[in-house]
Each structure stands twice: as C-alpha cells, then as structure tokens.
Design an enzyme around this catalytic site. Structure first.
Site, PDB file in Angstrom:
ATOM      1  N   ASP A   1       0.812  -1.220   0.000  1.00 57.90           N
ATOM      2  CA  ASP A   1       0.000   0.000   0.000  1.00 57.90           C
ATOM      3  C   ASP A   1       0.851   1.278   0.000  1.00 57.90           C
ATOM      4  OD1 ASP A   1       1.048  -0.250   2.469  1.00 57.90           O
ATOM      5  OD2 ASP A   1      -0.841  -0.072   3.568  1.00 57.90           O
TER       6      ASP A   1
ATOM      7  N   HIS B   1      21.981   9.750 -30.048  1.00 60.09           N
ATOM      8  CA  HIS B   1      20.635  10.279 -29.806  1.00 60.09           C
ATOM      9  C   HIS B   1      20.394  11.519 -30.662  1.00 60.09           C
ATOM     10  CE1 HIS B   1      22.368  13.450 -27.227  1.00 60.09           C
ATOM     11  NE2 HIS B   1      23.081  12.511 -26.631  1.00 60.09           N
TER      12      HIS B   1
ATOM     13  N   GLU C   1      21.151  19.493 -27.171  1.00 62.79           N
ATOM     14  CA  GLU C   1      21.975  18.672 -26.290  1.00 62.79           C
ATOM     15  C   GLU C   1      22.883  17.694 -27.032  1.00 62.79           C
ATOM     16  OE1 GLU C   1      19.746  15.709 -23.970  1.00 62.79           O
ATOM     17  OE2 GLU C   1      17.904  16.702 -24.599  1.00 62.79           O
TER      18      GLU C   1
ATOM     19  N   ARG D   1      28.123  15.550 -22.451  1.00 63.10           N
ATOM     20  CA  ARG D   1      26.887  16.084 -23.040  1.00 63.10           C
ATOM     21  C   ARG D   1      26.683  17.470 -22.451  1.00 63.10           C
ATOM     22  NH1 ARG D   1      23.708  12.318 -21.947  1.00 63.10           N
ATOM     23  NH2 ARG D   1      22.605  12.929 -20.061  1.00 63.10           N
TER      24      ARG D   1
HETATM   25  N1  GLY Z   1      17.157  14.484 -19.109  1.00 67.69           N
HETATM   26  C1  GLY Z   1      16.760  13.701 -20.197  1.00 67.69           C
HETATM   27  C2  GLY Z   1      17.123  14.320 -21.458  1.00 67.69           C
HETATM   28  O1  GLY Z   1      18.025  15.132 -21.489  1.00 67.69           O
HETATM   29  O2  GLY Z   1      16.519  14.109 -22.464  1.00 67.69           O
HETATM   30 MN    MN Z   2      16.999  16.661 -22.608  1.00 68.19          MN
HETATM   31 MN    MN Z   3      18.698  16.269 -19.843  1.00 65.36          MN
END
Ligand code: GLY
Ligand code: MN
Ligand code: MN
Length: 460
Positions: free
Chosen positions: A55, A367, A402, A424
């Site tokens: 729970d 990415h 990014e 990054r």
């Molecule tokens: N914090 C996840 C991204 O940068 O996409």
């Molecule tokens: Mn991000």
């Molecule tokens: Mn991020």
C-alpha cells in the site's frame, strides 16, 4: 540553500501559479481543442495512482494532457468533452467529497468543486462514469481517446465501443472511429502560451541555480548521491510546487557515458569528470540542463578536447534556433560539428560526409539533438510536419539542444585517453520572433568559466 522568493524569478512563477492559471485559461484551451475534434467526443482520463508495493504509493502526478485541459490535480477523474452538446461541453467525473477518506488522503474538490472551481458544465461522482458515458459519447461522430495509455481505462472504452458496434446496425447511433487526441492536443501543446513560458523560464532558472550549486560543491571523494541530494534540495526548497522534473543523473568516470545513468552510487575519483543532467519542475513545467564538471577543478587535456568539440556543437545548434529553421536542420548542423571533431580527435577516420552517410558516428553520438520541453521533460509534439519533413520552428516553441560524445570504457580502436569519457552539454531554448533565447545560462558552460567556478569552491 534558501532562495529569496521575493527577488527570484521563482517568486514570479509562484504568483503565476496562483493568478495566471485560473479556470478561464483551461476553458480557452478546451475551446481550442474542441475546434480540433469537430463533432467528436473526447474522453481524457487522469493519471492512475501507482503502488510501489502493497500500500505504498508512488507520489502522484497528474497526466499532463489532463492537466493541460482541466487544471484538475486529483486522481480518479475523467473529463468528457462534447462539442455537439451546447450546454454540457465539459463534464468532469471526480471523487466525491468523503470526510473519512479525506482524513487519510487530503481534501477533494468533489462534485461541487469540479463545477465551481474548475468550470465543469456538469460533474458527477467517478463511480457513475460507465453508466453515463454511453449517452455522452453516442452523439459524436468519433471517440477521441488515447488507447494504450492505461489498461483499465482502455478496457472500459473498448467495452463502450463494443456496445456501439452491437447496437449500431439497428439504432444507427454511436461513433464509428476511435481517434487519438494527441493528433490535436500535441499540436496545441507544442506552442507555448506566455504564462507557460513564464513557468518554463522559472524552471530553467531554478535548474541553473541547482547546477551552479553542484559546480560549487563537487570534489573528488564525494558520492554521486550527495551531488544529487544537493541538486534536489535546491529544487524542493524553492517552493511547494517545485521538485525534480525527472530522475537526476550524476555520472562520474565511465558513468558519464551511460545516457540515462540514475544509479548515482559511485564515489567521484580524482581527475574524473562528472556529467550532471538535472532539471527542475515548477508548477508542472520543466527545465532540463546538462553540464560536465571537472572534479578536481581542472579538466585533463583529453577531457578538455572532447568538451571543446561538444561545446562548439552546442553553440552551433543554438545559433540556428529561429523561426523557419527545422529541428532536423539544427540536428544536422550539430552532427556535422561533432563528426568533424571526432575525426580531429582520432575517434573516427575518414571523410566527414562519408561518416555521416554511413552513420559511423552513432557509436559516439546515438541520440537526437533536441526534444520539446514543457509540461513533460520530453514534451508533447511531433517532430515531423503532417505532410512530411521536419517540424519548422515557430515562436513559442521550447526545445533542448543537447549534443554529446560518449566513448565507452571498452571502446575499440579509439585513442586510449578518450575511453570512459562522456560529454553532453544541454541548454533550453525558446523560439522567439527574433531567433532563439537561451533560458539556461544562469549556469556557465564555457570550459574556463566552469573550471573557475569549480576551482573557487574552497575547502578540501
Ligand atoms: N534528461 C533527459 C534528457 O536530457 O533528455
Ligand atoms: Mn533533454
Ligand atoms: Mn537532460
């Protein structure tokens, strides 16, 4: 660290929380959404409550679509939007008031509150949903419901659809199509209103403050979790509507090469880098920043070289953000700078165009460069236009830029000194009429400035 809520942009956000998100805001959004669904009926459900075990509850957070259209923060609620009914365009099903249950889990708006505070034309206890849904949905030409997001709700909606399928041949009523509201909602959500921008700005500002606190505190021997605690303390201490937007990433050493490293259980070593990806949420709106810190206060030459390439890519990407540019255009420019850098550093060999064509760079940059930012950290909104092609940027959109280079600790055929390094750098950018406005430079990104802030920390 205590934030001065009267002086900071957070104070503005807190005020906005009280004043700028009144029922008329959500009504206007519903009207825009209703225009998009034509003669259909939309059923939008609140997020389900989740249990960790037995729970113990996972802290509740409303489904962003539901929040966007209603402002209603409680679980066990369903909004039904019926453009074909001139008097009852917005029906809200909610948990009824219940003094005993409210003793355990806090005050509920109840059926009356749903009408008075949230502008519902009609409101009913959630227990009446199934019996009332048929009449609400039947007159529409389509049912707009996000199938696949929550099984229990899906089952109820499938039962409803099955009922219409059985009765339609004789009665000739009931919607034929089931459509995803995302087709309309995502396009609304991807262009932000000024009040949303104010909150994103405040979330970005608070995220920057937390990164600055981390920069001033990082040192060899510290636990990654301690840096996480400091960052999340900064978020939480800023106000009751403030907290982390997602799982804070603090990756030292080779942890920096893991994209969504959230274990944060390692002690930071001498001369290591620490990748920090952390963002605050304020009143449901998110920030999302990544910085890389030299634990000792000085980057080693290979760390600095890699950082330099990623920083160049970041500034290139940001400089392109402007109305008329595309998300893909930003990505391609960033990718080119990264691949050129990979060749310069000896991570890749060959001609840049060929390496882009063959996607050889994906070993180190796997990415996309950007995602939308708003109510969700990976916010709603397509990346391609309805007719094909990358989405064209328009004022009011907010995106991240990014770039990164990640060299796995066991990467083959790369110079030894880059193994186990992940860099990054991430900023948040608002598309304005004039171009792009960076929302996250309350924390430095320039390599010398970062070193200066870290080295000035004092202590041992
Ligand atoms: N914090 C996840 C991204 O940068 O996409
Ligand atoms: Mn991000
Ligand atoms: Mn991020």
């Amino acid at each position: 660290m205590t934030l001065d809520r009267t002086a900071s942009p957070l104070a503005a956000a807190a005020r906005a929380h009280e004043t700028d998100f009144g029922p008329e805001v959500f009504r206007a959004r519903r009207e825009r959404f209703l225009e998009g669904i034509g003669a259909g009926t939309a059923v939008i459900a609140a997020a389900p409550e989740l249990l960790l075990s037995r729970d113990t509850e996972v802290p509740y957070r409303q489904n962003s679509d539901f929040f966007y259209l209603t402002g209603f923060l409680e679980p066990e609620a369903v909004a039904v939007l019926t453009p074909h009914d001139p008097e009852h365009r917005f029906t809200l099903f909610v948990r009824p008031r219940d003094p005993e249950k409210e003793t355990w889990s806090g005050r509920r708006a109840g059926v009356e509150g749903a009408r008075e505070a949230y502008g519902a034309d009609a409101a009913h206890p959630i227990a009446e949903l199934d019996e009332r849904l048929k009449d609400l949905v039947e007159p529409g030409d389509a049912l707009w419901y996000a199938l696949g997001s929550w099984e229990e709700m899906d089952r109820r909606m499938l039962a409803l659809v099955a009922g219409f399928r059985r009765s339609r041949p004789r009665q000739g009523k009931g919607p034929v199509d089931v459509r995803d509201p995302a087709g309309v909602l995502d396009r609304l959500r991807m262009v932000k209103e000024p009040r949303e921008i104010a909150r994103i700005r405040a979330a970005a500002e608070l995220s920057a403050q937390a990164h600055l606190a981390a920069m001033r505190a990082v040192r060899p021997g510290m636990g990654e979790w301690e840096l996480q605690a400091l960052i999340e303390h900064t978020f939480r201490a800023a106000g009751p509507e403030c907290g982390p937007a997602y799982g804070t990433i603090v990756g030292s050493g080779a942890g920096s090469t893991v994209l969504h490293y959230v274990t944060n259980d390692r002690r930071i070593g001498d001369d290591e880098i620490v990748l920090v990806d952390a963002g605050a949420e304020i009143g449901y709106y998110c920030g999302d920043i990544t910085r890389v810190l030299p634990a000792s206060g000085r980057f080693t030459p290979p760390q600095r070289a890699l950082y330099g390439v990623v920083h160049r890519a970041l500034e290139t990407g940001i400089s392109l953000v402007a109305p008329g540019e595309t998300v893909l255009g930003v990505h391609e420019a960033v990718r080119r700078v990264l691949v050129e850098g990979m060749v310069e550093l000896g991570l890749l060999a060959g001609d840049v165009d060929g390496l882009i064509e063959s996607e050889a760079f994906k070993r180190f940059f796997m990415h996309q460069t950007s995602h939308w930012l708003g109510l969700d950290v990976h916010d709603a909104g397509p990346y391609t236009e309805p007719g094909g092609g990358s989405v064209v940027l328009r004022p009011g959109m907010v995106l991240t830029v990014e770039p990164g280079i990640y060299v796995a600790a066991d990467a083959e055929e790369v110079p030894d000194e880059y193994r186990g390094l992940g860099i990054r750098l991430e900023d948040n950018v608002l598309v304005t009429e004039a171009g792009g406005e960076i929302l996250t430079r309350g924390v430095p990104v320039d390599v010398d400035e970062v070193e200066r802030v870290v080295a000035a920390r004092g202590g041992g």
